[in-house]
Scaffold this active site. Structure first.
Site, short mmCIF file in Angstrom:
data_model
loop_
_atom_site.label_atom_id
_atom_site.label_comp_id
_atom_site.label_asym_id
_atom_site.label_seq_id
_atom_site.Cartn_x
_atom_site.Cartn_y
_atom_site.Cartn_z
CG HIS A 205 -1.87 1.19 1.21
ND1 HIS A 205 -3.14 1.11 0.70
CD2 HIS A 205 -1.71 2.48 1.62
CE1 HIS A 205 -3.74 2.28 0.80
NE2 HIS A 205 -2.88 3.13 1.36
CB CYS A 206 2.02 3.38 -2.65
SG CYS A 206 3.14 4.77 -2.94
N PRO A 207 1.49 5.08 0.41
CG PRO A 207 2.91 5.83 2.09
CD PRO A 207 2.65 4.65 1.22
N GLY A 210 -1.79 6.96 -2.34
CA GLY A 210 -3.04 6.76 -1.61
C GLY A 210 -3.82 5.55 -2.08
CD GLN A 211 -6.17 2.16 -4.84
OE1 GLN A 211 -6.36 1.59 -3.76
NE2 GLN A 211 -7.16 2.56 -5.64
#
Length: 336
Positions: A205-207, A210-211
């Site tokens: 999950h890549c901050p 945001g996805q």
């Protein structure tokens, strides 16, 4: 039971569409909600933490607001480059000066588009089952089946085995049962606690976008980080060129040249740090693509001391990860 998870089905939305055009996750979106009222759309009954726009055509993660900060970090140095550094470069390089300045501006627009393709699409979500999976046909007595049905009516899945063996390229791998989604996760699938979804070929999950990064948006994520690396190196290089031109024009040292163009100095430092970050990330993902691994698998040392059943060789690994077909998004369809 497992066969049902990947069985074919048709969708009716003013007509029928063959299941061959749907991904596994999209087929399960329709199948898992086929007891909901008519005229509801998939995104309207979604149980995860996703945010939907344009009637389900855009699927963002719960932390979609981080996109604003990411876009700010990308566009701000390019704006400063075009406003404060470009004029001297245009004067120095004459005919190609305009191209030197136009390239980072247009390339930034391309990067923002790729960023939205990464963040605004279904990463490969496996929709939840309405009920726990049915018992296997083989080796089950009538008493076991009765107990299973009783547990389903009571909303309990106590008799569901925690793992199950499946074959991947001739190698047996274990898949886990997800109590939240009430399904056996396909190989390489994992449940994201932030999005509250099981995601096919879950990478991480890549901050920054945001996805979740998964089966359906991984290639766009890789294009995003690699393109951002190129942009950083471009601005870094031409800021140095600008400083060199100042030193030659005024016959001064580096410190005085930086004082005459402080924005160039700030951009050199900024893009140097950013290039190490996104460049290192790009290099890491090149390694993952060539060996057909995910970030999640690599960090958990899944294949240390044993064979990776997904490693098909360099060419096939790149083809499967980057160039395989992406099914159309179906979250805006009506649930039947």
């Amino acid at each position: 039971m497992q066969g049902k998870m990947y069985s074919s089905s048709s969708i009716s939305n003013g007509g029928s569409a063959p299941a061959a055009h749907l991904s596994d996750s999209n087929r399960r979106i329709i199948i898992s909600h086929n007891t909901t009222p008519y005229n509801n759309r998939v995104y309207q009954v979604w149980k995860g933490n996703n945010k939907f726009f344009l009637e389900g055509r855009l699927v963002f993660g719960p932390d979609v607001r981080s996109l604003v900060f990411t876009i700010f970090l990308i566009t701000t140095p390019v704006l400063f480059f075009c406003i404060f550094v470009s004029q001297r470069l245009i004067n120095q390089f004459h005919q190609i000066g305009d191209l030197i300045v136009a390239f980072p501006a247009l390339f930034t627009v391309f990067i923002i588009i790729i960023l939205f393709l990464t963040s605004g699409r279904d990463p490969g979500i496996i929709p939840r089952n309405l009920h726990p999976p049915e018992p296997e046909d083989e080796g089950n007595s009538s008493s076991m089946t009765s107990a299973w049905l009783a547990n389903i009516r009571g909303g309990v899945a106590a008799n569901v085995p925690p793992t199950k063996d499946v074959s991947v390229n001739g190698t047996i791998v274990k898949v886990k049962y997800c109590h939240t989604c009430m399904l056996y996760r396909p190989p390489r699938c994992s449940h994201c606690s932030i999005c509250n979804n099981c995601v096919e070929r879950f990478d991480h999950h890549c901050p920054w976008v945001g996805q979740c990064i998964g089966k359906r948006n991984y290639r766009f994520f890789f294009m995003f980080i690699s393109s951002t690396t190129v942009l950083c190196l471009y601005v870094f290089s031409f800021c140095w060129v600008n400083i060199r031109k100042i030193m030659e024009s005024y016959h001064c040292n580096l410190w005085k040249a930086l004082l005459k163009s402080p924005v160039s100095g700030v951009l050199i430092l900024y893009t140097f740090i950013a290039a190490w970050f996104v460049g290192g990330l790009t290099a890491f993902h090149v390694y993952l693509i060539c060996t057909n691994q995910t970030t999640y698998e690599n960090f958990r040392y899944r294949y240390d001391g044993k064979m990776n059943p997904y490693n098909l060789g360099l060419v096939r690994n790149i083809g499967e990860t980057i160039f395989s077909k992406i099914p159309l998004l179906r979250t805006s369809l009506e649930v039947m």
